[in-house]
Design a protein around this motif. Structure first.
Motif, mmCIF file in Angstrom:
data_model
loop_
_atom_site.group_PDB
_atom_site.id
_atom_site.type_symbol
_atom_site.label_atom_id
_atom_site.label_comp_id
_atom_site.label_asym_id
_atom_site.label_seq_id
_atom_site.Cartn_x
_atom_site.Cartn_y
_atom_site.Cartn_z
ATOM 1 N N GLN A 16 0.299 -1.105 -0.254
ATOM 2 C CA GLN A 16 0.000 -0.512 -0.106
ATOM 3 C C GLN A 16 0.534 0.989 -0.513
ATOM 4 O O GLN A 16 0.209 2.176 -0.569
ATOM 5 N N ASP A 60 -8.006 -1.641 -6.423
ATOM 6 C CA ASP A 60 -8.855 -1.018 -5.333
ATOM 7 C C ASP A 60 -7.725 -1.327 -3.471
ATOM 8 O O ASP A 60 -8.113 -1.374 -2.896
ATOM 9 N N LEU A 61 -6.399 -1.818 -4.384
ATOM 10 C CA LEU A 61 -5.482 -2.023 -2.696
ATOM 11 C C LEU A 61 -5.581 -1.036 -1.730
ATOM 12 O O LEU A 61 -5.689 -0.899 -0.309
ATOM 13 N N GLY A 62 -5.510 0.483 -2.643
ATOM 14 C CA GLY A 62 -5.521 1.332 -1.845
ATOM 15 C C GLY A 62 -6.788 1.673 -0.489
ATOM 16 O O GLY A 62 -6.662 3.222 0.368
ATOM 17 N N ARG A 63 -7.632 0.885 -0.956
ATOM 18 C CA ARG A 63 -9.158 1.204 -0.415
ATOM 19 C C ARG A 63 -8.621 0.332 1.065
ATOM 20 O O ARG A 63 -9.425 0.459 2.103
ATOM 21 N N PHE A 64 -8.452 -0.780 0.871
ATOM 22 C CA PHE A 64 -8.331 -1.608 1.849
ATOM 23 C C PHE A 64 -7.695 -0.833 3.497
ATOM 24 O O PHE A 64 -6.478 -1.205 3.108
ATOM 25 N N ARG A 65 -8.729 -1.567 4.679
ATOM 26 C CA ARG A 65 -7.898 -1.054 4.967
ATOM 27 C C ARG A 65 -7.723 -2.773 6.325
ATOM 28 O O ARG A 65 -9.071 -3.085 6.139
ATOM 29 N N GLY A 66 -6.913 -2.895 7.670
ATOM 30 C CA GLY A 66 -7.267 -4.488 7.767
ATOM 31 C C GLY A 66 -5.691 -4.938 7.636
ATOM 32 O O GLY A 66 -4.686 -4.643 7.317
ATOM 33 N N ASP A 67 -5.330 -6.086 8.737
ATOM 34 C CA ASP A 67 -4.641 -6.643 8.742
ATOM 35 C C ASP A 67 -4.094 -8.032 7.827
ATOM 36 O O ASP A 67 -5.205 -8.002 6.340
ATOM 37 N N GLY A 70 -7.729 -10.205 7.251
ATOM 38 C CA GLY A 70 -8.554 -9.508 6.557
ATOM 39 C C GLY A 70 -8.466 -9.391 5.392
ATOM 40 O O GLY A 70 -9.566 -9.253 4.582
ATOM 41 N N TRP A 74 -11.174 -10.086 2.511
ATOM 42 C CA TRP A 74 -11.214 -8.523 1.578
ATOM 43 C C TRP A 74 -11.115 -9.200 -0.081
ATOM 44 O O TRP A 74 -11.515 -9.162 -0.245
ATOM 45 N N HIS B 51 -3.657 3.981 -5.030
ATOM 46 C CA HIS B 51 -3.196 3.868 -4.356
ATOM 47 C C HIS B 51 -3.134 4.651 -2.936
ATOM 48 O O HIS B 51 -3.479 4.588 -2.001
ATOM 49 N N ASP B 63 -14.610 -2.353 2.433
ATOM 50 C CA ASP B 63 -13.231 -2.378 2.016
ATOM 51 C C ASP B 63 -12.470 -2.592 3.610
ATOM 52 O O ASP B 63 -10.912 -2.516 3.570
#
Lengths: 184, 253
Positions: A16, A60-67, A70, A74, B51, B63
Motif C-alpha cells: 500500500q 483497489d488496494l488503496g481502499r483496503f484497511r486491515g491486517d 482481513g 477482502w 493507492h 473495504d
C-alpha cells in the motif's frame, strides 16, 4: 497460518506504500487459496476469474484497511463476486453438469477414508463439491481451502457465523461420507 | 496446521478437508505469468495515484476489514450514551404525563384548593376543579406539571369558561373509564379492560372509592355543558353521553 497472516499483513502494508515486490509477495501467499476456492466455484474457468479478481484487487488496494487475515477476507470477497458474476454469465451451462459424470464414477467402496483420499483427482473432488448445496460448498471452500476463520468466512458470505460454521460442518461430513462411498 | 480450522472432531471430516486442499490448491508454485499480470496491474494503479494521495479512492465499508473488536470498543460508549439519553427522555416524559406511579394521597388535599379559586358555579365547583387538578398530574404540558397549586390557579382563574368547557384529557379518559366501569357493573358479561380498570382504581384511591370518584367525575365534566341539575343526573345516567360529540370517541372504549 498465523505466521503467514503476520507476514501477509506486513506485505500488504508495504504494498500500500507502493512497494511492488511486497504486492508480489502478498499475491504468492494469497493466490493458491483463492484459486482453489474459485476452482470449487467455477471449475475450469477459475484461472480467468482469478485473473479478473487480481486486477480489481490491484486497483483497489488503496481502499483496503486491515491486517493479513482481513486481506484474505477482502480478497476472497472480491474473488467471490467475480465468480458469481461469471456464474451468472454462464448460467445456461450450470457448473455441476460438468462434473456429474465424475461423481457417478467414484469408487464404490474403500476400506479407509485415507485410501480413497489419496486417489482423488481434482475433477472428482470438484464433482463432490459441486454436488453439495451451494451454501455448504462455499462454507467448506472458504474455511478449508482459503483458510478463513469462521467470522471472516461469515462476512465474506454475508451470513451469521453460526450458520456458516454449521454449513461447513455438514458439508465436510457429507463429503467425507461420499468419499467413504457411504450413503451420504 | 489448517487441520484445526476444520472445527470438526471427526477424523474423516479432517481427511476430507485435507483431500479438498490437496486437490484444489495448486500444487505447482504460482504461475509466474499470472503473478506478473497482477503486479503490472498493481503498478499501473499505483502510478495512477489510486493507492495513495489525493487521487486515492475512499475506503468503503466493505473495504474495512480491521478487527471487529477495535471498532466495537468505539461503538459501545456511543450505544450506551444513546440508551442513557433516550431512557432519561422517555422517563421524564412518563413522569410528566403521570404514567409513572402517582402519589394519590395528594389528590384529596389538593382538591379543595382550585375549587376555592373557581368562582363560577356553586355546587359542582369542587367537581370541576378536581379534573383540572387531575390534569395537573396527568397532562403532558410541562408548565402544568409542577405540583404546586399556583399553576392550577392560573389555569382555572383567568379562563374559567375554557377550563370548564374543554374537559382536561386525563379527566376525559377517566370519565370514559368510569362509564366503562359502570357499564361493566351493569352488564356483568361485558368486555372489560383489566389495565384500564386498574388505572381507574388507582386514580380513585381504592376499589370501594371508584363509584364515588366516578360520580364526581362524570357529574363534574358535564356541568359546564349542561345545566347543573342535568350534570348531577349525568353522574348516574351515562347513556346521555354518547350524544355529546366531543366525548363520543372516548366513550366507545
Amino acid at each position: 497460518m498465523k505466521a503467514h497472516d503476520v507476514a501477509l499483513g506486513r506485505a500488504v502494508e508495504r504494498a500500500q506504500a507502493g512497494e511492488e515486490a511486497a504486492f508480489a509477495e502478498a499475491y504468492r501467499i494469497v493466490h493458491p487459496g483463492l484459486l482453489g476456492y474459485l476452482r470449487g466455484m467455477v471449475g475450469q474457468d477459475a484461472e480467468d476469474v482469478a485473473s479478473d479478481a487480481w486486477l480489481e484487487i490491484a486497483r483497489d488496494l488503496g481502499r483496503f484497511r486491515g491486517d493479513g487475515a482481513g486481506f484474505r477476507g477482502w480478497t476472497a470477497t472480491i474473488a467471490r463476486h467475480r465468480a458469481l458474476d461469471h456464474l451468472r454469465r454462464v448460467r445456461s451451462r450450470p457448473r455441476h453438469d460438468l462434473f456429474d459424470q465424475d461423481v457417478l464414477e467414484l469408487p464404490a467402496q474403500r476400506d479407509t477414508a485415507g485410501e480413497a483420499m489419496e486417489t482423488l483427482s481434482t475433477g472428482r473432488v470438484l464433482g463432490l463439491v459441486a454436488g453439495l448445496p451451494r451454501e455448504q460448498a462455499e462454507a467448506v471452500l472458504l474455511r478449508v481451502v482459503v483458510g478463513l476463520d469462521g467470522p471472516t468466512a461469515a462476512r465474506v458470505l454475508g451470513k451469521r457465523p453460526g450458520a456458516v460454521r454449521s454449513a461447513a460442518h455438514r458439508g465436510l461430513k457429507r463429503l467425507a461420507n461420499q468419499l467413504r462411498g457411504g450413503d451420504r | 496446521m489448517r487441520r484445526g480450522r476444520a472445527r470438526d472432531d471427526d477424523h474423516e471430516s479432517d481427511a476430507a478437508a485435507e483431500a479438498l486442499r490437496a486437490a484444489l490448491r495448486p500444487n505447482q508454485s504460482v504461475s509466474e505469468n499470472e503473478a506478473q499480470h497482477a503486479v503490472a496491474a498493481f503498478r499501473a494503479a499505483r502510478d495512477a495515484g489510486l493507492h495513495a494521495g489525493s487521487g486515492a479512492p475512499r475506503t468503503r465499508r466493505r473495504d474495512d476489514w480491521r478487527p471487529a473488536t477495535g471498532r466495537r470498543i468505539g461503538l459501545w460508549p456511543k450505544a450506551a450514551l444513546i440508551a442513557l439519553v433516550s431512557g432519561m427522555t422517555l422517563g421524564s416524559v412518563a413522569i410528566a404525563t403521570g404514567k409513572l406511579p402517582n402519589p394519590l394521597p395528594d389528590l384529596p388535599e389538593r382538591r379543595p384548593e382550585p375549587g376555592v379559586s373557581t368562582p363560577v358555579s356553586t355546587s359542582p365547583e369542587d367537581v370541576t376543579a378536581f379534573p383540572s387538578s387531575e390534569e395537573d398530574n396527568a397532562s403532558a404540558s410541562p408548565s402544568q406539571s409542577a405540583p404546586s397549586t399556583a399553576p392550577v390557579r392560573e389555569t382555572s382563574v383567568p379562563g374559567p369558561t375554557e377550563s370548564e368547557q374543554v374537559p382536561p384529557g386525563a379527566a376525559k379518559s377517566h370519565e370514559a373509564l368510569c362509564r366503562a366501569y359502570e357499564q361493566r357493573t351493569g352488564h356483568a358479561g361485558g368486555a372489560s379492560d383489566a389495565t384500564a380498570l386498574r388505572r381507574l382504581v388507582e386514580a380513585a384511591g381504592g376499589k370501594e372509592a371508584v363509584p364515588g370518584y366516578c360520580e364526581k367525575l362524570t357529574g363534574g365534566s358535564k356541568a359546564p355543558d349542561k345545566t347543573v341539575p342535568e350534570a348531577r343526573a349525568g353522574g348516574q345516567d351515562h347513556r346521555r353521553n354518547p350524544s355529546e360529540g366531543k366525548e363520543a370517541p372516548a366513550d366507545r372504549r
